[in-house]
Write a protein that holds these residues in place. Structure first.
Motif, short mmCIF file in Angstrom:
data_model
loop_
_atom_site.label_atom_id
_atom_site.label_comp_id
_atom_site.label_asym_id
_atom_site.label_seq_id
_atom_site.Cartn_x
_atom_site.Cartn_y
_atom_site.Cartn_z
N THR A 90 0.83 -1.20 0.00
CA THR A 90 0.00 0.00 0.00
C THR A 90 0.87 1.25 0.00
OG1 THR A 90 -1.83 -1.09 1.13
CG2 THR A 90 -1.70 1.30 1.32
N ALA A 91 0.62 2.12 -0.97
CA ALA A 91 1.42 3.34 -1.13
C ALA A 91 0.87 4.14 -2.29
CB ALA A 91 2.88 2.99 -1.39
N VAL A 92 1.39 5.34 -2.43
CA VAL A 92 1.19 6.10 -3.65
C VAL A 92 2.32 5.74 -4.60
CG1 VAL A 92 1.00 8.37 -4.71
CG2 VAL A 92 0.05 7.97 -2.43
N TYR A 93 1.97 5.33 -5.79
CA TYR A 93 2.95 4.91 -6.79
C TYR A 93 3.16 6.04 -7.79
CZ TYR A 93 3.00 0.17 -5.02
OH TYR A 93 3.16 -0.93 -4.20
N TYR A 94 4.44 6.33 -8.05
CA TYR A 94 4.82 7.41 -8.95
C TYR A 94 5.65 6.86 -10.10
CZ TYR A 94 3.62 10.55 -5.09
OH TYR A 94 2.98 11.22 -4.08
#
Length: 115
Positions: A90-94
């Motif tokens: 779970t994370a913000v993916y860039y």
């Protein structure tokens, strides 16, 4: 000017799969090195996967065998296929593109793995 537009991501249960995409546009000649990073709350941004202009790939140890980075025929569009997802993914993916000595970033896409 180079722009990156991301799509995909969302909410998935543990063990599920998701794909995120990143399309680059603008003044790019040839094929660029591109990669996916992620940032979880209160953690530093980390490299998840990278694909060079020559097609070589590298992966974060914790995602090896589960995630696959690939490049579309349009060359500066990349995908990250994520299988067997875990809550710790779970994370913000860039998305990142390296071109002419500069780094360009996508807008970020939330990936949440939760039951």
């Amino acid at each position: 000017q180079v722009q990156l537009v991301q799509s995909g991501g969302g909410l998935v249960q543990p063990g599920g799969s998701l794909r995120v995409s990143c399309a680059a546009s603008g003044s790019i000649v040839g094929v660029a090195d591109m990669g996916w990073y992620r940032q979880a709350p209160e953690k530093q941004r980390e490299l998840v996967a990278q694909i060079t202009r020559f097609g070589n790939t590298i992966y974060l140890d914790s995602v090896k065998g589960r995630f696959t980075i690939s490049r579309a025929s349009s060359r500066n569009t990349v995908y990250l296929q994520m299988n067997s997802l875990k809550p710790e993914d779970t994370a913000v993916y860039y998305c990142k593109l390296i071109y002419s000595g500069r780094d360009y970033w996508g807008q970020g896409t939330q990936v949440t793995v939760s039951s």
